[in-house]
Design a protein around this motif. Structure first.
Motif, short mmCIF file in Angstrom:
data_model
loop_
_atom_site.label_atom_id
_atom_site.label_comp_id
_atom_site.label_asym_id
_atom_site.label_seq_id
_atom_site.Cartn_x
_atom_site.Cartn_y
_atom_site.Cartn_z
N PHE A 41 0.80 -1.22 0.00
CA PHE A 41 0.00 0.00 0.00
C PHE A 41 0.84 1.28 0.00
CE2 PHE A 41 -2.61 -3.17 2.45
CZ PHE A 41 -3.37 -3.55 1.36
N GLU A 65 -1.78 1.10 7.62
CA GLU A 65 -2.87 0.23 7.17
C GLU A 65 -2.90 -1.05 8.02
OE1 GLU A 65 -5.30 0.68 5.16
OE2 GLU A 65 -4.67 2.56 4.22
N LYS A 75 -8.89 -3.30 0.50
CA LYS A 75 -7.88 -2.28 0.21
C LYS A 75 -7.08 -2.65 -1.04
CE LYS A 75 -5.12 1.24 1.15
NZ LYS A 75 -5.56 2.63 1.01
N HIS A 78 -9.44 -2.79 -4.12
CA HIS A 78 -10.32 -1.62 -4.24
C HIS A 78 -11.79 -2.05 -4.36
CE1 HIS A 78 -7.08 1.44 -4.85
NE2 HIS A 78 -6.42 0.34 -5.15
#
Length: 603
Positions: A41, A65, A75, A78
């Motif tokens: 991420f 995260e 995450k 998406h």
């Protein structure tokens, strides 16, 4: 989408081991009783991303995260919560509670399986069989080794007419293969749609194979360079981007996407260690592509071919990308080279340097393109340039950006700024009016389509045609000869008809029992197609009338589609093209009506 009860959610959380899931996307190493890896991420060189098998949680100490397995998939992919549950449910074969909803997705899963097997077939042909030798030599001559070809799962469609059909027909019905867009049928036999082509599998953002693009490699004359899968329930070329599924982790890390024109550009970028590159399928970028990109990042680098056509395509892409609020930069390659050519002739390092240090601002690029195309010493050319600039700024720019470039245009043309500003305000008013007109036209088009779909004559014609094919052997060759000219809106009728056609082509007698064997969910009501009414005989005129009605239905559907596209056309040439096509289709419909009237009169 499938829905899960709380009990099923708990089953997913028990079954979906977080280490097993995350290991598919992140390389993990043991670190005490936990595992660690580079965070997907954010961009980092030292691992700060930890996964606990015991607690079934992940935590990144670099970007903050953290969460459970569902949160990771949300995450990383998406997705919203329900979509992430669905992804994990499919992965671990946990069937949702709402069975009806599940059945509605079953057809899509079938097409995914067909495409997956086709992809494996094409890959085998290229990398493991003698049939792929010439294709492999061509790809090697382009600089692609087996590792790169395997990574992108490139394949080859053999020259022989129906090898894929013979491979897939063992597991699927003929009509299913036709609906999947892989197989066609002529008067005598079934044939592979893709033949003698390098095959690029096209995947959706979740990694499922939804279609293909085939490229010629031996300089065939009078042949399109690329052939794409036809549109299906799972594939539309205006909604998918090549390599997006593999690029997602690198997009997450680098906070950007590299948008290219062609498959080979993306593959060469991969060889140059640029992993966040994607491209559309040899077609202009669409607003759906732009929205898909926006789902994963706010930053785009457009890296198209450096020739005039590539620059104009980049110009059009910038307008679309700006409309959805993306921050866009442009990588301009020297000497009219495309990315594939630049990397080969220069170096991987030179390419990466352009992407890092030599990017153009989107507004400067568009402004320079507009100025370059017009001679600003001539009033008529100034007017054209002004309107092109107004159109761009009105679609994508903030008030601040508009003021900057309107003033710049005033300086470059020596036209008073206040006059240009007044013209721009008038342009905004005219554009708003035109938008209102187009919205009303769209409402009319939608109403026309609803009316067409509600046409009882079409429904009766489709059912009668199916009945004739099931009962009257003498009708079958005639119906089959017209199959590509008609449009049956009811997918269930189409499915049954193609099942019967497939059985008949195999010289299998068409009976209720046989249809039950081949179509297990067929209902008693649907089996009535085999029942003759009292005193009913084969009526050639009735059959021809049904065919005419369904041909007319196909023309009317295309007219409505042409009207929709004409309403969205950006150039006068596009509008004229659709106007001419609508006129042509109306002439065809008029001829059908005339022929019917002649038949009535003669009778």
């Amino acid at each position: 989408m499938a829905r899960y009860s709380q009990k099923k959610v708990e089953e997913i959380l028990r079954t979906a081991d977080i280490v097993d899931v995350i290991s598919e996307f992140v390389s993990l190493q043991q670190a005490g009783k936990n595992l660690k890896g580079l965070c997907p991420f954010h961009n980092e060189k030292t691992p700060s991303f930890f996964v606990s098998k015991e607690r079934q949680l992940f935590n990144c100490f670099g970007c903050g995260e953290k969460g459970n397995v569902v949160g990771f998939i949300q995450k990383y992919k998406h997705l919203n919560y329900g979509e992430a549950l669905n992804f994990l449910g499919e992965k671990y074969n946990i069937i949702p509670d709402h069975e009806d909803n599940f059945k509605r997705t079953d057809n899509k899963e079938k097409y995914y399986r067909i495409n997956e097997l086709a992809k494996q077939f094409f890959s085998l042909q290229l990398l493991n069989l003698e049939t792929g030798k010439s294709g492999l030599e061509y790809l090697r001559s382009r600089g692609f080794d087996e590792e790169t070809l395997s990574y992108f799962e490139i394949g080859l469609a053999p020259k022989s007419g129906n090898l894929l059909y013979e491979s897939l027909t063992k597991d699927f019905h003929d009509y299913e293969l036709i609906e999947a867009g892989l197989i066609g049928k002529n008067e005598s036999d079934y044939y592979d749609i893709f033949r003698n082509k390098i095959m690029f599998p096209i995947k959706d953002e979740y990694g499922k194979t939804v279609g293909f693009s085939g490229r010629i490699f031996n300089n065939e004359e009078n042949t399109a360079k690329y052939v794409n899968s036809s549109q299906t329930d799972i594939f539309s070329k205006s909604e998918v981007l090549f390599n997006l599924d593999k690029a997602i982790p690198y997009i997450n890390q680098n906070k950007r996407i590299i948008l290219m024109e062609g498959f080979f550009d993306v593959m060469s970028a991969y060889k140059a260690n640029v992993f966040e590159a994607v491209c559309s399928m040899g077609t202009a970028l669409t607003i759906n592509h732009a929205k898909l990109i926006k789902k994963y990042t706010d930053n785009v680098v457009v890296c198209y071919d450096g020739d005039d056509a590539g620059l104009r395509a980049a110009y059009k892409a910038l307008i679309l990308l700006g409309q959805v609020g993306l921050d866009v930069k442009v990588a301009l390659l020297p000497n009219k080279m495309d990315p594939d050519e630049f990397i080969k002739k220069k170096s991987k390092e030179a390419f990466r340097n352009i992407l890092k240090n030599k990017l153009y601002d989107q507004y400067d690029f568009v402004y320079e393109m507009i100025i370059k195309d017009h001679d600003l010493t001539k009033p008529a050319e100034i007017e054209k340039a002004k309107n092109a600039l107004f159109e761009y700024l009105n679609k994508v720019a903030s008030s601040t950006i508009r003021e900057i470039y309107l003033k710049k245009f005033s300086n470059d043309t020596a036209v008073n700024y206040e006059d240009i500003l007044a013209d721009y305000h008038n342009f905004q008013i005219a554009t708003a009016r035109m938008l209102n007109i187009k919205q009303r036209q769209n409402a009319i088009i939608i109403a026309q389509e609803k009316k067409r779909l509600a046409n009882k004559d079409v429904e009766v014609a489709a059912k009668t045609l199916l009945h004739y094919y099931a009962v009257y052997q003498e009708s079958r060759e005639f119906i089959f000869s017209r199959i590509n000219s008609i449009k049956i809106d009811d997918k269930r009728i189409s499915q049954i008809l193609f099942t019967l056609i497939s059985l008949y082509s195999q010289k299998i007698e068409l009976t209720e029992l046989q249809l039950k064997r081949d179509l297990s969910d067929v209902t008693e009501e649907e089996l009535k197609i085999f029942k003759k009414k009292d005193n009913q005989f084969y009526n050639e005129k009735e059959l021809h009338d049904c065919i005419d009605t369904l041909i007319k239905n196909k023309y009317e559907a295309e007219i409505i589609e042409c009207k929709r596209k004409m309403n969205e056309a950006e150039t006068k040439e596009e509008e004229v093209h659709y106007i001419n096509r609508i006129y042509e289709l109306n002439q065809f419909i008029h001829k059908i009506k005339e022929n019917r009237n002649v038949k009535k009169t003669s009778n």
